[in-house]
Write an enzyme that holds these catalytic residues in place. Structure first.
Site, PDB file in Angstrom:
ATOM      1  N   ASP A 147     -35.155 -22.653   9.335  1.00 22.52           N
ATOM      2  CA  ASP A 147     -34.294 -23.134   8.488  1.00 22.52           C
ATOM      3  C   ASP A 147     -32.902 -22.098   8.247  1.00 22.52           C
ATOM      4  OD1 ASP A 147     -36.415 -25.123   6.676  1.00 22.52           O
ATOM      5  OD2 ASP A 147     -38.302 -23.564   8.033  1.00 22.52           O
ATOM      6  N   GLU A 151     -35.357 -27.305  15.159  1.00 24.57           N
ATOM      7  CA  GLU A 151     -34.093 -27.899  14.782  1.00 24.57           C
ATOM      8  C   GLU A 151     -33.254 -27.039  15.617  1.00 24.57           C
ATOM      9  OE1 GLU A 151     -31.053 -29.487  11.776  1.00 24.57           O
ATOM     10  OE2 GLU A 151     -33.011 -29.991  11.072  1.00 24.57           O
TER      11      GLU A 151
END
Length: 388
Positions: free
Chosen positions: A23, A281
């Site tokens: 994140d 990610e």
């Protein structure tokens, strides 16, 4: 937007650290790019400065407000605090529906015009994203827009700073630079000639089985793993705690534990390796820009929803002009627990290794395709600056 022409656009990003470094990794890349390339005055609100410091060593965990790479970094603590309309940014981004402070929202509502409010969503290859990208949602008398990164021109694209591809090509064209980069981690000239693999995954990956397959194989392999990743499996192989600087060779396999590196050095690690195992990610996207074969370990979700996301990506990525790249699909699904490796990892790896030239070709073609979609930061800013 509410900014005047004589000052920089101001933008606030709110980040709650959920996935260790993913994140904050994404938000930090976005913040730096908006500031460097677009002259935006960025404030990055982060609830976990300790995790932030792992990828940006200059961060002081004791400071409530600090500057880093031209970005204002503010610690988002338990106290909501009060905000004046003059302190509110022109563009407000909440990363992955993280619920920004109520006091900040109340101050946003007092601004005229209201700030552009964006919910930057997580990355997925699922088709429904195209229909939800840029959708509106009324909130607190304002309008929030959903903004989705993605893999098609009907999404916001992927994070990619200007000059990244040029830096990659220059680095990979310079054997001495690559050798110097690896030698700082103790990699020997002999090991540099071996197949080099970077390993970044979540704890539940079948790492021990993969290491065993490499160890018993006929091809020399050097596995470079950041400290703290797959700690138990790597420690068992090494025969000691897997701390930075330790290494062990057994059979055809050498495992080296690296210190956790800053983002720019992690890019170089991806560029210098022949195969990259990545997770979440942020490293997943960087592996795509590296243009090298990779295996993705997706962040686990309840009811195995992550398997749906994994297969949606493989449906786009693991196909070339000759059809499905079966070895890549099978290895990816087994790595993520979406399929049982019935014969173990040795035949999976053998099949994957045999297809590596084909997979490398697909990686290069995919990289060019993603480049054509534009970059996420530029696409997001262009959308935020549309007349409303």
């Amino acid at each position: 937007m509410s900014h005047s022409s004589d000052r920089a656009t101001s933008l606030a990003i709110f980040c709650k650290v959920v996935d260790n470094f993913g994140d904050i990794g994404i938000c930090w890349r976005l913040a730096r790019q908006l500031q460097r390339e677009h002259g935006v005055a960025v404030t990055l609100w982060v609830d976990d400065l300790a995790s932030f410091r792992r990828i940006c060593p200059q961060i002081d965990v004791a400071l409530g407000v600090q500057q880093a790479a031209g970005v204002t970094v503010r610690h988002w603590g338990g106290q909501d605090g009060s905000f004046n309309p003059g302190e509110i940014a022109d563009i407000v981004i909440e990363f992955f529906a993280c619920d920004i402070p109520p006091g900040y929202i109340a101050a946003m509502a007092q601004c005229q015009p209201h700030p552009v409010w964006l919910n930057l969503e997580g990355l997925t290859a699922e088709e429904w994203v195209e229909g939800c990208h840029q959708l509106t949602s009324p909130r607190h008398g304002m309008i929030k827009h959903f903004f989705f990164p993605g893999f098609t021109d009907k999404t916001g694209g992927l994070l990619r700073e200007a000059g990244l591809e040029q830096r990659r090509r220059q680095f990979q064209a310079d054997p001495l630079a690559m050798q110097a980069f690896l030698s700082q981690f103790g990699v020997t000239p002999g090991e540099m000639a071996a197949l080099k693999v970077s390993l970044f995954c979540y704890p539940h990956a079948p790492v021990a089985e993969l290491l065993a397959a490499w160890e018993a194989g006929s091809e020399p392999i050097v596995c470079l793993v950041p400290e703290g990743v797959a700690f138990d499996a790597v420690s068992r192989f090494i025969g000691a705690d897997a701390v930075a600087g330790v290494s062990h060779t057994q059979g055809a396999l050498t495992v080296r534990v690296l210190p956790f590196v800053a983002q720019d050095d992690y890019d170089k690690l991806l560029w210098v390796c022949d195969v990259n195992f990545v997770r979440g990610e942020d490293s997943f996207v960087r592996a795509q820009w590296a243009g090298k074969p990779f295996i993705w370990h997706i962040y686990p979700q309840d009811e195995n929803l992550h398997h749906v996301k994994l297969r949606a990506f493989l449906q786009r990525y693991a196909f070339d002009a000759d059809g499905a790249i079966d070895s890549l699909i099978e290895a990816s699904e087994c790595w993520n627990g979406a399929r049982v490796a019935g014969q173990g990892w040795a035949p999976l790896w053998t099949a994957l290794r045999a297809d590596m030239p084909r997979i490398a070709g697909r990686a290069g073609a995919w990289q060019a395709q993603m480049h054509d979609n534009g970059d996420l930061a530029g696409n997001l800013l262009a959308f935020a600056r549309l007349p409303r």
